[in-house]
Each structure stands twice: as C-alpha cells, then as structure tokens.
Motif scaffolding. Structure first.
Motif, PDB file in Angstrom:
ATOM      1  N   THR A 128       0.767  -0.831   0.107  1.00  0.00           N
ATOM      2  CA  THR A 128       0.108   0.274  -0.158  1.00  0.00           C
ATOM      3  C   THR A 128       0.663   1.575   0.031  1.00  0.00           C
ATOM      4  O   THR A 128       1.940   1.376   0.967  1.00  0.00           O
ATOM      5  CB  THR A 128      -0.964   0.045   1.319  1.00  0.00           C
ATOM      6  N   LEU A 129       1.059   2.106  -0.985  1.00  0.00           N
ATOM      7  CA  LEU A 129       1.380   3.568  -1.250  1.00  0.00           C
ATOM      8  C   LEU A 129       0.612   4.063  -1.008  1.00  0.00           C
ATOM      9  O   LEU A 129      -0.451   4.777  -1.125  1.00  0.00           O
ATOM     10  CB  LEU A 129       2.079   3.449  -2.520  1.00  0.00           C
ATOM     11  N   PHE A 145      -0.846  -2.431  -4.410  1.00  0.00           N
ATOM     12  CA  PHE A 145      -0.623  -2.924  -4.958  1.00  0.00           C
ATOM     13  C   PHE A 145      -1.061  -4.337  -4.739  1.00  0.00           C
ATOM     14  O   PHE A 145      -0.040  -4.498  -3.993  1.00  0.00           O
ATOM     15  CB  PHE A 145       0.799  -2.343  -6.161  1.00  0.00           C
ATOM     16  N   GLU A 146      -1.160  -4.918  -5.822  1.00  0.00           N
ATOM     17  CA  GLU A 146      -1.141  -6.476  -5.158  1.00  0.00           C
ATOM     18  C   GLU A 146      -0.667  -7.647  -6.483  1.00  0.00           C
ATOM     19  O   GLU A 146      -0.080  -7.195  -8.148  1.00  0.00           O
ATOM     20  CB  GLU A 146      -2.581  -7.242  -5.047  1.00  0.00           C
ATOM     21  N   VAL A 147       0.424  -8.308  -5.881  1.00  0.00           N
ATOM     22  CA  VAL A 147       0.871  -9.652  -7.989  1.00  0.00           C
ATOM     23  C   VAL A 147       0.577 -11.029  -6.826  1.00  0.00           C
ATOM     24  O   VAL A 147       2.111 -10.997  -5.684  1.00  0.00           O
ATOM     25  CB  VAL A 147       3.019  -8.900  -7.806  1.00  0.00           C
ATOM     26  N   LYS A 172       3.059  -2.178 -11.977  1.00  0.00           N
ATOM     27  CA  LYS A 172       1.259  -2.049 -12.032  1.00  0.00           C
ATOM     28  C   LYS A 172       1.572  -0.297 -11.660  1.00  0.00           C
ATOM     29  O   LYS A 172       0.485   0.076 -11.475  1.00  0.00           O
ATOM     30  CB  LYS A 172       1.040  -2.360 -10.720  1.00  0.00           C
ATOM     31  N   VAL A 173       2.663   0.534 -10.149  1.00  0.00           N
ATOM     32  CA  VAL A 173       3.126   0.777  -9.905  1.00  0.00           C
ATOM     33  C   VAL A 173       3.020   2.588 -11.004  1.00  0.00           C
ATOM     34  O   VAL A 173       2.415   3.552 -10.928  1.00  0.00           O
ATOM     35  CB  VAL A 173       4.283   0.992  -9.055  1.00  0.00           C
ATOM     36  N   GLU A 174       4.099   2.227 -12.036  1.00  0.00           N
ATOM     37  CA  GLU A 174       4.003   2.881 -12.938  1.00  0.00           C
ATOM     38  C   GLU A 174       2.728   4.006 -13.639  1.00  0.00           C
ATOM     39  O   GLU A 174       2.438   4.730 -14.141  1.00  0.00           O
ATOM     40  CB  GLU A 174       4.846   2.646 -14.129  1.00  0.00           C
ATOM     41  N   LYS A 175       1.924   2.472 -14.467  1.00  0.00           N
ATOM     42  CA  LYS A 175       1.013   2.717 -15.201  1.00  0.00           C
ATOM     43  C   LYS A 175       0.005   3.288 -14.040  1.00  0.00           C
ATOM     44  O   LYS A 175      -1.190   3.848 -14.398  1.00  0.00           O
ATOM     45  CB  LYS A 175       0.174   1.031 -15.754  1.00  0.00           C
ATOM     46  N   TYR A 176      -0.394   3.155 -13.461  1.00  0.00           N
ATOM     47  CA  TYR A 176      -1.090   4.043 -11.819  1.00  0.00           C
ATOM     48  C   TYR A 176      -0.903   4.961 -11.699  1.00  0.00           C
ATOM     49  O   TYR A 176      -1.985   6.107 -12.299  1.00  0.00           O
ATOM     50  CB  TYR A 176      -1.290   2.925 -10.612  1.00  0.00           C
TER      51      TYR A 176
END
Length: 275
Positions: A128-129, A145-147, A172-176
């Motif tokens: 969680t960020l 974010f989860e993998v 995922k972080v970059e895209k979000y």
C-alpha cells in the motif's frame, strides 16, 4: 493556418511537475507458528512438503528500489529519495508505504511436458502506497498494489520468482500513477493537413511541464447525456518535438479524419496523456 482552441479542461498549473519525496516502506513480519520440532527437522519437512510459504523481509530494499524505479517513469513526477535527501520547500508530495505481505511459495509440481514433480516457485507481494500533503501530513491518495500467482508465474527458483514479481509490481505502480496524474492538453493550432485528415497539431504543453518527445495522448470528443459527461475516443497523438516552454508539436498517429472533422465542427475535446 486555422486556429482552434479546445475548451480548457484543466488549469495548466495542474500539468506542473510534482516533486515527490519517497520515504520508508514499513514491513511487520508475521509471527511464524510455534512448533516443538527442531530447526533441522522443520527444514527437512519443508523440503519434503508439497507446498510451503516463506516470508521475504530481506527483499524489502529491492522492493523499495522497484517502487522508486516505477515512480521515476511517471511523467509528472520528479523523485527524491527521502532516506538520502531531506524533503524541502519544493516538495509537493510525501510518499511512504506499508508492505502487507511479501512471500514466496514452493510447491512440488509436474511441469508441462514432464513426468516427475519438481520444486517450483511463485512470489506474492501486496503493497500500500500513500501520497501525503507535506504541510499537513494528510493522506491525499492511498492505493494497494498486488502481484499474486497466475498460470504463468511459476519459476524454477525463489530468486527468479521474486525478480519477476518485482518487475510486475513496478509496471503496475508506473501505470497507476501515470493514469492518476496525466497531462491534459489544449490545441493551440492546427499543423499539417492532408485532404480530409489532420496530420499534425500544436498543444499547449512543453519544456516547463517536463513533457518529452514520444509521449502519447488520446483525443476524446466530450458530450453530455442526462447531465453526465461522456467521452468518445476519436484518435491519438504522439509528441514529436518540444517547441518551447508551453508549445509542442504532435503527430496525429490515428484518427486524423475524425479529429479534423471535430475541429471543423468546433466540438469540445479532451486531450489526455496515455501509455
């Protein structure tokens, strides 16, 4: 050359770069269940078991490095490592996070085309960020974010599984955050036209916004149904040249005919950065 100004959808200061100071990722290791078995016996049973899961606190620094790499690719973010440089008056956003879990699972499996079971691994990450206002500490955005395991996430070693999971998380972080903090542009002027198609456009973003060549934009026609705003995608742009602080030239990469028709009809447009 015809001039067309799209309806402003956002103030240009909302396209400004954000100075993001990245803090710690906290990780509380879950207490392992108590057992009367000795360490050696327990380890042997783990090896023989069909499945066993191991937490990976030793990889938290690698996880944080993946997050920083992802944020460094967010178009409107300028990243500072808060563990090396103290936040200052230029800091717009503080970022920290909580590692909910980070583990690998080992399982005896029979890979496709094989006869015997062999150990295979997959990794799971949940993070969680939090983005915070530096003046008040108020959380302005919190995202998990989860993998987790998929059909293609089995690997022959724990290290490889972790490496692939970290890369998946980075994407995922970059895209979000690129989606959460897009550029929104207005058309300053038409460029080259060919018959019934628009080939080039000038937009009101440039060097002062940190815009780079190769950035893609999606063009939408805005409408309204029942008082609700609607969007209809009609084309895409690609930045080919930064012409000044607030001017860039874009190639119309798709939808040239529809974009020209919309401009001719003076329809309301939304032009927003996309991957």
């Amino acid at each position: 050359m015809a001039l067309f100004i799209a309806l402003p959808m956002t103030a240009q200061d909302e396209n400004s770069l954000k100075n993001v100071s990245v803090g710690e990722l906290s990780y509380t290791i879950k207490e392992e269940p108590k057992t009367n078995l000795g360490t050696v016996v327990g380890a042997v049973l783990d090896v023989l078991a069909e499945q066993s899961t191991t937490e990976q606190p030793g990889y938290v620094d690698a996880l944080r490095a993946s997050v920083i790499a992802a944020l460094g690719n967010v178009r409107r973010f300028v990243i500072t490592d808060a563990l090396q440089v103290e936040p200052n008056a230029d800091t717009n956003i503080l970022l920290d996070g909580v590692v909910n879990y980070f583990s690998t699972t080992r399982e005896l499996r029979t890979p496709y085309g094989k006869k015997d079971k062999i150990p295979q691994f997959y990794a799971q990450i949940s993070l969680t960020l939090n983005l915070k206002d530096p003046a008040t500490g108020t959380v302005i955005n919190s995202q998990m974010f989860e993998v987790n395991r998929t059909g293609w996430s089995w690997y022959n070693s724990s290290d490889t599984a972790i490496k692939e999971a970290l890369e998946g998380l980075r994407k995922k972080v970059e895209k979000y955050y690129n989606t959460a903090y897009p550029y929104t542009a207005n058309i300053l002027e038409r460029g080259v036209e060919k018959k019934d198609k628009q080939k080039e456009l000038y937009i009101d973003l440039g060097a002062i916004h940190g815009l780079k060549e190769g950035t893609h934009f999606t063009v939408y026609i805005l409408g309204s149904i029942g008082g609700k705003e609607t969007r209809k995608q009609i084309g895409r742009l690609k930045v080919t040249s930064i012409e000044g602080d607030e001017v860039s030239l874009c190639k119309v990469s798709s939808g040239g005919k529809d974009i020209k028709a919309a401009l001719d009809a003076q329809q309301r447009l939304l032009i927003i950065s996309t991957d």
